[in-house]
Design a protein around this motif. Structure first.
Motif, PDB file in Angstrom:
ATOM      1  N   GLY A  24       0.794  -1.223   0.000  1.00 38.90           N
ATOM      2  CA  GLY A  24       0.000   0.000   0.000  1.00 38.90           C
ATOM      3  C   GLY A  24       0.824   1.271   0.000  1.00 38.90           C
ATOM      4  N   ASP A  25       2.122   1.191   0.358  1.00 35.65           N
ATOM      5  CA  ASP A  25       2.982   2.373   0.307  1.00 35.65           C
ATOM      6  C   ASP A  25       3.129   2.828  -1.142  1.00 35.65           C
ATOM      7  N   VAL A  26       3.265   4.125  -1.335  1.00 34.98           N
ATOM      8  CA  VAL A  26       3.479   4.693  -2.663  1.00 34.98           C
ATOM      9  C   VAL A  26       4.922   5.181  -2.711  1.00 34.98           C
ATOM     10  N   ARG A  32       7.507   9.431 -10.878  1.00 33.67           N
ATOM     11  CA  ARG A  32       6.258   8.685 -11.029  1.00 33.67           C
ATOM     12  C   ARG A  32       5.947   7.926  -9.744  1.00 33.67           C
ATOM     13  N   ALA A  33       4.740   8.058  -9.249  1.00 33.87           N
ATOM     14  CA  ALA A  33       4.331   7.378  -8.026  1.00 33.87           C
ATOM     15  C   ALA A  33       3.836   5.972  -8.366  1.00 33.87           C
ATOM     16  N   SER A  34       4.330   4.980  -7.606  1.00 35.47           N
ATOM     17  CA  SER A  34       3.933   3.585  -7.818  1.00 35.47           C
ATOM     18  C   SER A  34       3.545   2.976  -6.481  1.00 35.47           C
ATOM     19  N   ARG A  35       2.368   2.321  -6.430  1.00 33.59           N
ATOM     20  CA  ARG A  35       1.884   1.709  -5.186  1.00 33.59           C
ATOM     21  C   ARG A  35       2.343   0.250  -5.103  1.00 33.59           C
ATOM     22  N   GLU A  52       1.465  -2.162  -8.436  1.00 38.17           N
ATOM     23  CA  GLU A  52       0.157  -2.392  -9.058  1.00 38.17           C
ATOM     24  C   GLU A  52       0.248  -2.410 -10.577  1.00 38.17           C
ATOM     25  N   SER A  53       1.240  -1.719 -11.131  1.00 32.70           N
ATOM     26  CA  SER A  53       1.432  -1.667 -12.588  1.00 32.70           C
ATOM     27  C   SER A  53       2.032  -2.956 -13.147  1.00 32.70           C
ATOM     28  N   ARG A  69       3.055   7.194   2.842  1.00 31.39           N
ATOM     29  CA  ARG A  69       2.312   6.149   3.552  1.00 31.39           C
ATOM     30  C   ARG A  69       0.962   6.695   3.946  1.00 31.39           C
ATOM     31  N   MET A  70      -0.095   5.958   3.618  1.00 31.96           N
ATOM     32  CA  MET A  70      -1.438   6.333   4.021  1.00 31.96           C
ATOM     33  C   MET A  70      -1.609   5.968   5.486  1.00 31.96           C
TER      34      MET A  70
END
Length: 74
Positions: A24-26, A32-35, A52-53, A69-70
């Motif tokens: 879940g961290d980005v 470019r942001a990747s989760r 996720e990509s 981090r959410m």
């Protein structure tokens, strides 16, 4: 530094090393942001992250990257 994001969730900027990265961290890579969708422990403290990509990233134990981090509300 913490701040709000759309939907009312809280986000925190963190310096990511291989150890504390969680699903879940980005992670910011090349602007470019990747989760992170999954991660695998490798020898000598390294980790491999599946985004996720579908892309993979292998981080050495001492590599440092910018991440978001959410934060979960209690």
């Amino acid at each position: 530094m913490s701040g709000g994001v759309p939907g009312g969730a809280l986000a925190s900027n963190v310096e990511a090393t291989a150890a504390p990265v969680q699903r879940g961290d980005v992670i910011q890579l090349g602007g470019r942001a990747s989760r992170v969708s999954d991660l695998f422990q490798l020898p000598q403290g390294a980790k491999q992250f599946l985004f996720e990509s579908g892309e993979l990233l292998t981080m050495h134990a001492r590599t440092r990257l910018a991440a978001v981090r959410m934060l979960r509300r209690r």
